[in-house]
Design an enzyme around this catalytic site. Structure first.
Site, short mmCIF file in Angstrom:
data_model
loop_
_atom_site.label_atom_id
_atom_site.label_comp_id
_atom_site.label_asym_id
_atom_site.label_seq_id
_atom_site.Cartn_x
_atom_site.Cartn_y
_atom_site.Cartn_z
N SER A 197 14.06 17.82 28.59
CA SER A 197 13.70 19.53 28.10
C SER A 197 13.31 20.31 28.62
CB SER A 197 12.86 18.75 26.85
OG SER A 197 13.07 19.96 26.24
N HIS A 198 13.75 21.99 28.16
CA HIS A 198 13.04 22.78 28.53
C HIS A 198 11.45 23.11 28.73
CE1 HIS A 198 17.58 24.43 28.91
NE2 HIS A 198 16.52 25.41 29.46
N SER A 199 10.98 22.64 27.99
CA SER A 199 9.84 22.52 27.82
C SER A 199 8.77 20.74 27.59
CB SER A 199 9.72 22.86 26.52
OG SER A 199 8.20 21.98 25.65
N ARG A 216 23.21 30.07 27.53
CA ARG A 216 22.49 30.56 26.26
C ARG A 216 23.69 31.69 25.28
NH1 ARG A 216 18.31 28.08 27.21
NH2 ARG A 216 17.83 28.48 29.16
N ASP A 232 18.24 18.29 26.92
CA ASP A 232 18.31 19.37 25.76
C ASP A 232 19.52 20.73 25.88
OD1 ASP A 232 17.01 20.86 27.60
OD2 ASP A 232 15.09 21.16 25.60
#
Ligand code: ADP
Ligand code: MG
Lengths: 126, 212
Positions: free
Chosen positions: A8-10, B176, A67
């Protein structure tokens, strides 16, 4: 048993999804959460993804779930670089894919079935 | 163009990216997540450090090392994209000690293919491809016309700059910014902008090289 890498980015999010897979599978599979860029902000650190693949590899294959954006591109590039058919990036949403894959992997299913379970987790919610 | 030439290019990229870091981040703030400048600055600083420790012997090996460093350090989508672009460029240059303009044009084409293959973006999707693709075309044409390197690279840089400006009117379909749909129109793509900076750096190094 097939291992899972959750990207994930996090890191917090990846860790929590990993927790969820442990809680929701009768027999949990080896799972490694990865998240955050090399400075700890939101993003991806390819070195950590590489380490995570090694950490969950029990010899039966590894499935990566990612993600967004850089998570996906990093995983895609790493899988290409490794050129190992037993390391696969699943085209699946992170949470649903991880839970489905973990249940299957924990039940002792082979790599292809674990990947299929993750990829089928995308559809049919409504 | 030898290893020192390409090392000078990477050094100039690092300088410019650092100088333009806040500008690139501001562009990313409008249609992304406000990290493009920080990401690239981290990546090119990493290249600087890697080259200070060890400068590879050939242009190909140099670009391959730079690419691997970007993949590892950038942390955003531009990392694997620029990283594999430089790596494939390095691979295309092989172990030649000096590179002619035609080989450089072919290598840049390889870089474009690497970005397109990994990211799946086409021309018009409002990404770095929209700057890199016209730059490749301009360079190929200049090679065919037999123009000298600094002139040819100047045309490539101009094409990239125009390509980056042209992303303003585009709707993002990759990355994005695509989450914004039609609301992404009216903003310049950060990745296309950094590509234009990287190609301007190549021109500037070629001009300085020709003068010395
Ligand atoms: N799939 C893609 N193909 C080509 N370029 C892309 C793609 N995704 C993103 N980009 C480029 O990367 C830039 C954003 O880079 P950056 O901000 O560093 O990464 P992130 O989007 O992960 O935050 C965009 O402006 C765009 O030019
Ligand atoms: Mg960004």
């Amino acid at each position: 048993m097939v291992g899972l890498v959750l990207i994930s980015h996090s890191l917090t999010l990846a860790r929590e999804v990993a927790e969820l897979t442990r809680a929701l599978a009768p027999v949990p599979a080896p799972v490694a959460p990865v998240g955050g860029n090399p400075d700890g902000g939101y993003g991806t650190d390819p070195d950590r993804v590489r380490e995570a693949v090694r950490a969950v590899d029990r010899g039966d294959g590894v499935v990566l779930l990612a993600d967004l954006g850089s998570s996906v591109l990093t995983a895609k590039l790493l899988v290409e670089e490794l050129g190992d058919p037993s390391v696969v990036l699943a085209d699946a949403p992170l949470v649903e894919g991880a839970v489905a894959a973990s249940v299957m992997a924990g039940a002792g299913a082979p790599l292809a079935e674990v990947v299929a379970a993750a990829e089928q987790a995308r559809a049919g919610k409504l | 163009m030898d290893t020192r030439f390409f090392a000078a290019w990477l050094e100039e990229c690092a300088r410019v990216v650092h100088e333009q870091r806040d500008y690139l981040t501001r562009l990313d703030a409008a249609i992304g997540d406000a990290d493009h400048g920080t990401n690239l600055d981290r990546g090119f600083t990493g290249i600087r450090q890697a080259l200070a420790e060890h400068t590879p012997p050939t242009p190909g090996a140099l670009l391959a090392l730079a690419g691997t460093t970007l993949v590892r350090k950038v942390g955003g989508a531009s990392g694997p994209l620029y990283g594999s672009a430089l790596r494939q460029m390095g691979k295309a240059l092989g172990d030649a000690e000096t590179i002619g303009l035609a080989e450089l044009a072919d290598a840049l084409e390889t870089a474009l293919q690497a970005v397109r293959r990994l990211g799946g973006a086409e021309v018009g999707d409002k990404t770095m491809v929209d700057a890199l693709s016209p730059a490749c075309a301009a360079l190929r044409l200049a090679v065919a016309e037999g123009i000298k390197p600094q002139e040819a690279l100047s045309r490539a840089a101009d094409a990239a700059d125009q390509g980056a400006k042209d992303t303003i009117s585009m709707q993002a379909r990759k990355g994005r910014a695509s989450y914004l749909g039609p609301r992404s129109i009216g903003h310049q793509d950060p990745g296309a902008t950094s590509t234009a900076l990287i190609l301007a750096a190549l021109r500037d190094v070629a001009v300085a090289w020709a003068e010395s």
